[in-house]
Design an enzyme around this catalytic site. Structure first.
Site, mmCIF file in Angstrom:
data_model
loop_
_atom_site.group_PDB
_atom_site.id
_atom_site.type_symbol
_atom_site.label_atom_id
_atom_site.label_comp_id
_atom_site.label_asym_id
_atom_site.label_seq_id
_atom_site.Cartn_x
_atom_site.Cartn_y
_atom_site.Cartn_z
ATOM 1 N N LYS A 22 0.837 -1.208 0.000
ATOM 2 C CA LYS A 22 0.000 0.000 0.000
ATOM 3 C C LYS A 22 0.866 1.250 0.000
ATOM 4 O O LYS A 22 0.661 2.164 -0.801
ATOM 5 C CB LYS A 22 -0.907 0.007 1.236
ATOM 6 N N ASN A 23 1.835 1.303 0.919
ATOM 7 C CA ASN A 23 2.606 2.536 1.057
ATOM 8 C C ASN A 23 3.513 2.802 -0.139
ATOM 9 O O ASN A 23 3.834 3.960 -0.414
ATOM 10 C CB ASN A 23 3.426 2.517 2.351
ATOM 11 N N CYS A 125 -3.748 13.263 12.951
ATOM 12 C CA CYS A 125 -4.527 12.044 12.741
ATOM 13 C C CYS A 125 -4.491 11.271 14.040
ATOM 14 O O CYS A 125 -3.853 11.693 15.008
ATOM 15 C CB CYS A 125 -3.966 11.221 11.593
ATOM 16 N N ARG A 130 1.643 14.656 13.276
ATOM 17 C CA ARG A 130 2.141 14.397 11.930
ATOM 18 C C ARG A 130 2.182 15.626 11.018
ATOM 19 O O ARG A 130 1.479 15.699 10.011
ATOM 20 C CB ARG A 130 1.321 13.283 11.264
ATOM 21 N N ASP A 315 4.728 0.484 11.953
ATOM 22 C CA ASP A 315 3.489 -0.086 11.422
ATOM 23 C C ASP A 315 3.278 -1.544 11.834
ATOM 24 O O ASP A 315 2.261 -2.137 11.492
ATOM 25 C CB ASP A 315 3.453 0.027 9.888
ATOM 26 N N ARG A 407 -8.594 0.081 4.638
ATOM 27 C CA ARG A 407 -7.649 1.012 4.018
ATOM 28 C C ARG A 407 -6.349 0.290 3.678
ATOM 29 O O ARG A 407 -5.632 0.720 2.776
ATOM 30 C CB ARG A 407 -7.338 2.171 4.969
HETATM 31 C C1 UD1 Z 1 4.839 6.788 6.361
HETATM 32 C C2 UD1 Z 1 3.895 5.618 6.192
HETATM 33 C C3 UD1 Z 1 3.351 5.185 7.545
HETATM 34 C C4 UD1 Z 1 4.519 4.881 8.497
HETATM 35 C C5 UD1 Z 1 5.477 6.053 8.568
HETATM 36 C C6 UD1 Z 1 6.716 5.768 9.391
HETATM 37 C C7 UD1 Z 1 2.928 6.007 4.004
HETATM 38 C C8 UD1 Z 1 1.736 6.366 3.223
HETATM 39 N N1 UD1 Z 1 2.790 6.031 5.340
HETATM 40 O O1 UD1 Z 1 4.093 7.876 6.894
HETATM 41 O O2 UD1 Z 1 2.556 4.017 7.356
HETATM 42 O O3 UD1 Z 1 4.008 4.626 9.794
HETATM 43 O O4 UD1 Z 1 5.910 6.404 7.230
HETATM 44 O O5 UD1 Z 1 7.362 4.661 8.901
HETATM 45 O O6 UD1 Z 1 3.965 5.668 3.476
HETATM 46 N N2 UD1 Z 1 7.398 14.432 10.646
HETATM 47 C C9 UD1 Z 1 7.536 15.774 10.959
HETATM 48 N N3 UD1 Z 1 7.518 16.683 9.946
HETATM 49 C C10 UD1 Z 1 7.361 16.313 8.632
HETATM 50 C C11 UD1 Z 1 7.238 14.944 8.327
HETATM 51 C C12 UD1 Z 1 7.266 14.013 9.369
HETATM 52 O O7 UD1 Z 1 7.658 16.146 12.119
HETATM 53 O O8 UD1 Z 1 7.349 17.187 7.758
HETATM 54 C C13 UD1 Z 1 7.407 13.435 11.742
HETATM 55 C C14 UD1 Z 1 6.088 12.693 11.887
HETATM 56 O O9 UD1 Z 1 5.164 13.402 12.674
HETATM 57 C C15 UD1 Z 1 6.518 11.384 12.511
HETATM 58 C C16 UD1 Z 1 7.901 11.157 11.884
HETATM 59 O O10 UD1 Z 1 8.334 12.422 11.406
HETATM 60 O O11 UD1 Z 1 6.658 11.539 13.893
HETATM 61 C C17 UD1 Z 1 7.931 10.166 10.747
HETATM 62 O O12 UD1 Z 1 6.940 10.520 9.801
HETATM 63 P P1 UD1 Z 1 7.034 10.111 8.266
HETATM 64 O O13 UD1 Z 1 8.172 9.169 8.065
HETATM 65 O O14 UD1 Z 1 7.016 11.349 7.443
HETATM 66 O O15 UD1 Z 1 5.685 9.312 8.063
HETATM 67 P P2 UD1 Z 1 4.677 9.351 6.834
HETATM 68 O O16 UD1 Z 1 5.440 9.543 5.568
HETATM 69 O O17 UD1 Z 1 3.571 10.289 7.152
#
Ligand code: UD1
Length: 432
Positions: A22-23, A125, A130, A315, A407
């Site tokens: 999915k991701n 969320c 996030r 995850d 999902r």
């Molecule tokens: C993706 C995955 C999700 C997984 C996560 C971590 C998808 C669609 N989703 O989510 O299933 O749990 O990676 O492996 O691929 N953060 C910030 N600022 C930012 C971006 C991130 O502070 O601009 C923080 C987030 O709040 C979180 C951490 O960084 O605490 C990691 O987030 P991130 O790796 O970006 O997760 P997603 O890409 O949203």
């Protein structure tokens, strides 16, 4: 709203097919915005999140054709062709982004291709705040002007984005993906340091390379991208879903069963396999995937800490907790990626699990048997942990709000029932 009813206690035996990730798919689909050509994606899972992304892309002007049938040809039989010949709209509206945070992945490609994009801010969320600040700062470094107003990110660039040296202060999967896509069409070289090394990021990079992008360092923490003037269409097969694999591996373990996961990639699951092996689960690679066997040993608790890849995936944290709840001894689980990812704990406790949460850590003390109960899913992976607990529990478990599950897991009840689980979906409205 659908519910899932499980009568636990049957060891799973048989074969479970693993689908495309999915991701990975959620990052690969928006990559089509980078070219006028057709991006043909195979091994695409059939999930609600994939439909949400398809709806979002459609309203940007992407033409789509779905060929093949998953049930006849298996997952690889389904091919989605995405053609962004002309982008008619650069706004990603609130209604779609609020359904799925990964919608923010259209930002980089739209900005690179059209010079502008307006994307609703995803907001928080269930598992944490996030933010997307790291995506935005990196795009600013590449020359974008970004304003936040009326709940939207409005990004603009005059001419092309410019290559830049980006150092992410924290590993971000989505941030790395957004910048990687934007950098393929930028002027000059972009270096992404402290890039996410998740297999889904590598999958996106390989697909972009097939589309004509120049990327080095795939799978490492430093990605180097030489921008090109245009990308072209490509055919690409989505990588196997390591989280779906891990979830079914836990299903086999928690029921003390013996299951072959066909299509699983053991090389992408090293930390999960190591953890399960420490608990006493026997795992071996097979020509078709991997076999997970837990019918002959007593399982013991172990400690894990979630970390960016190749560490233990956040995850898989909720699913592992369900397993630890039934293993002997104590286990400590520490969540370092998201601040609020223990919402499954009170629900597992309703089923008899013994869990104490202290800040980012949870101590789980194994019990001989969980007991079935009505429970409520709060997010995607929390839902799967409740299904897993239900498979192991004595008596009946009803999992409410399974739309979260849909999902991320394709035909979950069919796959589990085929291995002997007593599980069924109850359609329709339910008191919650
Ligand atoms: C993706 C995955 C999700 C997984 C996560 C971590 C998808 C669609 N989703 O989510 O299933 O749990 O990676 O492996 O691929 N953060 C910030 N600022 C930012 C971006 C991130 O502070 O601009 C923080 C987030 O709040 C979180 C951490 O960084 O605490 C990691 O987030 P991130 O790796 O970006 O997760 P997603 O890409 O949203």
């Amino acid at each position: 709203m659908d519910r899932i009813r499980i009568v636990g206690g049957t060891p799973l035996k048989g074969i479970i097919p693993i689908g495309g990730a999915k991701n990975a798919a959620l990052a690969l689909m928006p990559a089509c915005l980078l070219t006028e050509g057709t991006l043909a994606l195979s091994n695409l899972p059939h999930l609600v999140d994939i439909s949400t992304m398809a709806n979002l892309l459609a309203q940007h002007g992407v033409g789509m054709a779905l060929n093949g049938d998953a049930r006849n040809g298996g997952h690889t039989g389904r091919v989605l062709e995405l053609t962004a010949a002309e982008i008619v709209n650069t706004t990603a509206p609130y209604d779609l982004v609020r359904k799925m945070r990964a919608s923010v992945l259209v930002l980089g490609p739209l900005l690179a291709r059209c010079g502008e994009a307006r994307v609703s801010l995803p907001g928080g969320c269930a598992i944490g705040t996030r933010p997307v600040d790291l995506h935005l700062k990196a795009l600013e470094q590449m020359g974008a002007r970004i304003e936040l107003a009326e709940g939207y990110i409005a990004a603009k660039v005059t001419g092309r984005l410019k290559g830049a040296h980006i150092i992410f202060p924290q590993v971000t999967v989505g941030g790395t993906e957004n910048i990687l896509m934007a950098a393929t069409l930028a002027e000059g070289e972009t270096v992404i340091a402290n890039a996410a090394r998740e297999p889904e990021v590598a999958d996106l990079a390989q697909c972009l390379i097939a589309m004509g992008a120049r990327i080095e360092g795939v799978g490492t923490g430093t990605l180097r991208v030489q921008g090109v003037a245009a990308l072209h269409g490509a055919e690409y097969s989505v990588v196997s879903d390591r989280i779906e694999t891990g979830t079914y591996a836990v299903a086999a373990a928690i029921t003390r069963g013996d299951v072959e996961l066909v299509g699983a990639r053991v090389d992408l699951l090293e930390s999960v396999i190591k953890t399960l092996t420490e608990c006493g689960v026997a795992i071996e690679a097979t020509p078709r995937g991997m076999r997970v066997k837990a019918d002959s040993t007593e399982l013991v608790g172990t400690d894990i800490m979630t970390e960016p890849y190749p560490g233990f995936p956040t995850d898989m944290q909720a699913q592992l907790m369900a397993l630890m709840a039934t293993a002997s001894g104590a286990s400590m689980i520490t969540e370092t990626i998201f601040e609020n990812r223990y919402m499954h704990v009170p629900e597992l406790m309703r089923m008899g699990a013994k869990v104490n949460v202290h800040g980012a850590s949870a101590i789980v003390r194994g019990v001989p048997k969980l007991s079935g109960a009505p429970v409520m899913a709060t997010d995607l992976r929390a839902s799967s942990s409740l299904i897993l607990a239900g498979l192991a529990a004595e008596g009946e478990t009803i999992v409410n709000r399974v739309y979260h599950l849909d999902r991320g897991y394709e035909r979950v009840e069919e796959k589990l029932a085929a291995c002997g689980a007593q599980i069924e979906r109850i359609k329709g409205e339910a008191a919650e």
